[in-house]
Design an enzyme around this catalytic site. Structure first.
Site: not given
Length: 174
Positions: A12, A31, A165, A169
């Site tokens: 993404l 990155d 996770y 989030k």
């Protein structure tokens, strides 16, 4: 416009960086080049995205800092400003998964995912917002400044194999 996209070498983040460049933004491609589980390091993918952007007539530079590191995040925002003269868009996308049921998850598996998905968002936002606040004072008014935090429905549904996770989030959405 000048954009910083974290986790911009694959998936993404790569698509976001390419689309922003297609729309005319100059892009800092951040990155570390880690694997899906956060291991390893490879600067090649970030260079490849920069090359793709340049091949379509855009401007891009790589940045290999860790978004969850205070000084690396400061340097990331500084790189955008020093290279392109401004910062308008911050896309927080960096992350990886270490999926495991909660009764099998180690402390390191929990902490590492929280670190990159939650602290990594905080660190970049902290330095971007500081920059924008100073710019707004100088400009005497509003600026074009946007933050996009990549999230997941995992925080809504409480994904059973992703307690780390899902928690990160939810924090990012907050």
């Amino acid at each position: 416009a000048v954009a910083v996209v974290t986790g911009a070498a694959r998936g993404l983040g790569r698509v976001e960086a390419l689309e922003l460049a297609r729309q005319g933004a100059r892009v800092v491609v951040n990155d570390l080049g880690v694997a899906a589980d956060g291991s390893g390091r490879d600067e090649g993918p970030a260079h490849a995205v920069c090359d793709e952007i340049k091949a379509m007539g855009g401007e891009a530079v790589p940045h290999f800092g860790d978004v969850a590191d205070w000084n690396d995040s400061r340097a990331l925002i500084k790189k955008a400003v020093d290279t392109f003269g401004d910062l308008n868009i911050l896309v927080n996308n960096a992350g990886f998964c270490r999926d495991r049921m909660i009764f099998n998850m180690s402390e390191e598996e929990f902490d590492s995912v929280i670190r990159v998905h939650l602290k990594g968002h905080f660190c970049t936002m902290r330095f971007a917002s500081e920059y924008w606040r100073e710019r707004a004072k100088q400009a005497g008014g509003a600026l074009y400044a946007r933050i996009i935090n990549t999230s997941s429905e995992a925080f809504i549904f409480g994904s059973p194999g992703q307690p780390n996770y899902a928690a990160a989030k939810a924090g990012g959405a907050g």
